[in-house]
Structure formats: structure tokens, C-alpha cells
Design an enzyme around this catalytic site. Structure first.
Site, PDB file in Angstrom:
ATOM      1  N   ASP A   1       4.165 -37.487  10.060  1.00 62.88           N
ATOM      2  CA  ASP A   1       2.565 -37.555   9.840  1.00 62.88           C
ATOM      3  C   ASP A   1       2.248 -36.032   9.645  1.00 62.88           C
ATOM      4  OD1 ASP A   1       1.700 -40.348  10.155  1.00 62.88           O
ATOM      5  OD2 ASP A   1       2.269 -40.047  12.215  1.00 62.88           O
TER       6      ASP A   1
ATOM      7  N   HIS B   1       8.949 -42.093  10.533  1.00 64.74           N
ATOM      8  CA  HIS B   1       7.450 -41.823   9.726  1.00 64.74           C
ATOM      9  C   HIS B   1       7.196 -40.531  10.327  1.00 64.74           C
ATOM     10  CE1 HIS B   1       3.556 -43.265   8.372  1.00 64.74           C
ATOM     11  NE2 HIS B   1       3.236 -42.670   9.365  1.00 64.74           N
TER      12      HIS B   1
ATOM     13  N   MET C   1      -3.919 -48.418   6.950  1.00 63.43           N
ATOM     14  CA  MET C   1      -4.222 -47.657   8.282  1.00 63.43           C
ATOM     15  C   MET C   1      -4.916 -48.596   9.108  1.00 63.43           C
ATOM     16  SD  MET C   1      -2.858 -44.745   8.256  1.00 63.43           S
ATOM     17  CE  MET C   1      -3.504 -44.380  10.002  1.00 63.43           C
TER      18      MET C   1
ATOM     19  N   ASP D   1       0.117 -49.011   9.881  1.00 64.57           N
ATOM     20  CA  ASP D   1       0.162 -47.770  10.722  1.00 64.57           C
ATOM     21  C   ASP D   1      -0.965 -47.713  11.666  1.00 64.57           C
ATOM     22  OD1 ASP D   1       0.783 -45.145  11.481  1.00 64.57           O
ATOM     23  OD2 ASP D   1       0.425 -44.309   9.744  1.00 64.57           O
TER      24      ASP D   1
ATOM     25  N   MET E   1      -0.480 -33.567   8.701  1.00 64.76           N
ATOM     26  CA  MET E   1      -1.962 -33.352   8.715  1.00 64.76           C
ATOM     27  C   MET E   1      -2.342 -31.880   8.809  1.00 64.76           C
ATOM     28  SD  MET E   1      -2.613 -35.737  12.300  1.00 64.76           S
ATOM     29  CE  MET E   1      -1.749 -37.310  12.479  1.00 64.76           C
TER      30      MET E   1
ATOM     31  N   HIS F   1       3.888 -39.424   5.482  1.00 70.52           N
ATOM     32  CA  HIS F   1       2.368 -39.859   5.277  1.00 70.52           C
ATOM     33  C   HIS F   1       1.372 -38.388   5.185  1.00 70.52           C
ATOM     34  CE1 HIS F   1      -1.081 -41.733   7.678  1.00 70.52           C
ATOM     35  NE2 HIS F   1      -1.400 -41.814   6.348  1.00 70.52           N
TER      36      HIS F   1
ATOM     37  N   MET G   1      -1.399 -36.861   5.277  1.00 65.43           N
ATOM     38  CA  MET G   1      -3.035 -36.829   5.512  1.00 65.43           C
ATOM     39  C   MET G   1      -3.557 -35.313   5.279  1.00 65.43           C
ATOM     40  SD  MET G   1      -2.759 -39.119   9.047  1.00 65.43           S
ATOM     41  CE  MET G   1      -0.916 -38.783   9.061  1.00 65.43           C
TER      42      MET G   1
ATOM     43  N   SER H   1       6.629 -43.380  14.628  1.00 64.73           N
ATOM     44  CA  SER H   1       6.112 -42.380  14.276  1.00 64.73           C
ATOM     45  C   SER H   1       6.316 -41.094  15.158  1.00 64.73           C
ATOM     46  CB  SER H   1       4.658 -42.584  14.083  1.00 64.73           C
ATOM     47  OG  SER H   1       3.994 -41.278  14.069  1.00 64.73           O
TER      48      SER H   1
HETATM   49  C1  DX5 Z   1      -2.120 -41.740  12.966  1.00 62.54           C
HETATM   50  C2  DX5 Z   1      -0.913 -41.724  12.287  1.00 62.54           C
HETATM   51  C3  DX5 Z   1       0.123 -42.665  12.879  1.00 62.54           C
HETATM   52  C4  DX5 Z   1       0.367 -42.642  14.426  1.00 62.54           C
HETATM   53  C5  DX5 Z   1       0.647 -43.916  14.701  1.00 62.54           C
HETATM   54  O1  DX5 Z   1      -3.133 -40.933  12.058  1.00 62.54           O
HETATM   55  O2  DX5 Z   1      -0.765 -41.849  10.958  1.00 62.54           O
HETATM   56  O3  DX5 Z   1       1.415 -42.694  12.200  1.00 62.54           O
HETATM   57  O4  DX5 Z   1       1.333 -41.771  14.784  1.00 62.54           O
HETATM   58  O5  DX5 Z   1       0.713 -43.871  16.344  1.00 62.54           O
HETATM   59  P1  DX5 Z   1       0.609 -45.274  17.366  1.00 62.54           P
HETATM   60  O6  DX5 Z   1       1.559 -45.892  16.827  1.00 62.54           O
HETATM   61  O7  DX5 Z   1       0.551 -44.605  18.469  1.00 62.54           O
HETATM   62  O8  DX5 Z   1      -0.878 -45.681  16.803  1.00 62.54           O
HETATM   63 ZN    ZN Z   2       1.191 -42.235   9.957  1.00 72.67          ZN
END
Ligand code: DX5
Ligand code: ZN
Length: 218
Positions: free
Chosen positions: A35, A33, A137, A173, A37, A66, A68, A8
Site C-alpha cells: 500500500d 500487497h 475497496m 481489499d 500512500m 496499490h 493511494m 497486505s
Molecule cells: C487500506 C489498504 C488495505 C489494508 C487492508 O487502505 O488498501 O490494503 O491494508 O487491511 P485489512 O485487511 O486489515 O483491512
Molecule cells: Zn490496499
């Protein structure tokens, strides 16, 4: 099995995104990956399609986006145009989940549904035929570096039995590392997202190898 490790990028150095992406590609990652947000669905804010487009130009890794965000539909087409391979939307965010999944598939990407730790698996019951992967998650979304929620292992097991023999992928994740990788894969996970465990390691190649070795040990 064909286990995939998807580092990620949230845990990478954002001042050097292109180099960080290239670095984990060289280190043996299978996917990358991303993220996204929006500061509403989760308190944190990251990046959108223009940055994803730039990242895509610096790696050959398949990208796993992903979302969010509270309103994912307007992002789907622009993201698909950047060439991302997988797009997941949160079941908790989509008022018309079936429509969002249709949009993803018709844009040419694989469609995934992400669910929060507190969300029940029955939220997926009516859309099993419309998804290519479930992103489960194992922390509350929003931040990297949080502790793994152990009840996720049993949830994966129940999800795997709900999916039956279908080839729907299970992506886990949050808080994934070499101490839980084996239990996750044994329960039915096929892709492990790992932020801190890969980007936080000084030797990222060893970190990815260690994750795979622990995950696949007999
Ligand atoms: C959290 C993200 C994850 C995050 C995981 O909201 O969706 O992808 O980056 O990071 P680690 O592996 O450090 O928990
Ligand atoms: Zn994620």
C-alpha cells in the site's frame, strides 16, 4: 478456481519488513500487497519505490502495488523497474485514467483500477479493455483493520456481470477475513487482500489456509 491470497504488508511490523515478507511467503501467500500512500489522497503516509525495491530483494512473491496517491504517473516507471507484477491506480485520483493504465501496461506490469466504496462501477465502463484487474475497496482507503463494508458483496456481483466472460481479475481489499471470504469469492472475487487477518494472526500459515478453505467451501 485459482484463488489468490495477497497479504497486505500495511499490517506487518515495519521495523522488520524483510522478515515479515519472507514469513508470509513461507506461510503460503500467493502475492504480497503493498500500500503506497502519499498523505494527500489518503491521510496516511507509507513508503515509495526505494522501499519497494528493498522488499523485492527479500521475496519471490509477485508484488501487487496499490497506489493511494494523488499523482501516480511519476511512480509507475520506478515501480515497474523494481519488478512489481501488478500496479493499481485509483480512478478517483487519475485525471487521465486511460493514460495511466497505458503507462502501467507499457512498463510491463499488469494494470489495475482501484475504486473506493462510494465510487460507482460505471467509472470503469470505458476502460474495460485497458485493465487486467479491478481492485474493489471494501473499506475507505487509508488504514488497515477497518470493518468490511457489506454492500461490497453486491458490488462485486455487479462488477462480475459487467466484466462478462473476460478474465479480468477482481481483487477485494479491506476487512477481508474468514467470515466474508466465501461470499466474496461466490460473488466473483479472484484475489483476496488481507492485512489484519494474516499479519495479525499468530499462526499465519493457518490464517491463509483458513481463508482459502472458507473461500472455496462448497
Ligand atoms: C487500506 C489498504 C488495505 C489494508 C487492508 O487502505 O488498501 O490494503 O491494508 O487491511 P485489512 O485487511 O486489515 O483491512
Ligand atoms: Zn490496499
Amino acid at each position: 478456481m485459482n484463488l489468490k491470497i495477497s497479504p497486505s504488508l500495511l499490517s506487518a511490523d515495519f521495523g522488520r519488513i524483510a522478515e515479515e515478507a519472507a514469513d508470509v511467503e513461507k506461510a503460503g501467500a500467493d502475492m504480497l500487497h503493498l500500500d503506497l500512500m502519499d498523505g494527500h489522497f489518503v491521510p496516511n503516509l507509507t513508503f515509495g519505490p526505494p522501499v519497494v525495491r528493498a522488499i523485492a530483494q527479500h521475496t519471490r512473491l509477485p508484488l501487487d502495488a496499490h497506489l493511494m496517491v494523488e499523482d501516480p504517473n511519476p511512480l509507475i516507471e520506478p515501480l515497474a523497474k523494481t519488478g512489481v507484477a501488478w500496479i493499481s491506480v485509483h480512478a478517483e485520483a487519475c485525471r487521465h485514467l486511460h493514460r495511466s493504465l497505458d503507462l502501467i501496461r507499457s512498463s510491463g506490469a499488469a494494470a489495475g483500477v482501484a475504486i473506493n466504496p462510494a465510487s460507482p462501477l460505471c467509472m470503469l465502463e470505458e476502460i474495460l479493455d485497458n485493465i487486467d484487474f479491478v481492485l474493489l475497496m471494501s473499506v475507505n482507503p487509508g488504514y488497515g483493520g477497518q470493518s468490511f463494508i457489506t454492500s461490497s458483496i453486491d458490488k462485486i456481483r455487479r462488477l462480475r456481470s459487467m466484466l462478462g466472460k473476460s478474465c479480468t481479475e477482481i481483487v477485494v481489499d479491506g476487512g477481508v477475513d474468514h467470515t466474508n471470504a466465501h461470499a466474496l469469492v461466490k460473488a466473483g472475487a479472484t484475489t483476496l487482500v488481507a492485512g489484519t487477518a494474516v499479519f495479525g494472526a499468530t499462526d499465519r500459515q493457518s490464517a491463509i489456509e483458513e481463508l482459502k478453505r472458507c473461500a472455496l467451501k462448497a
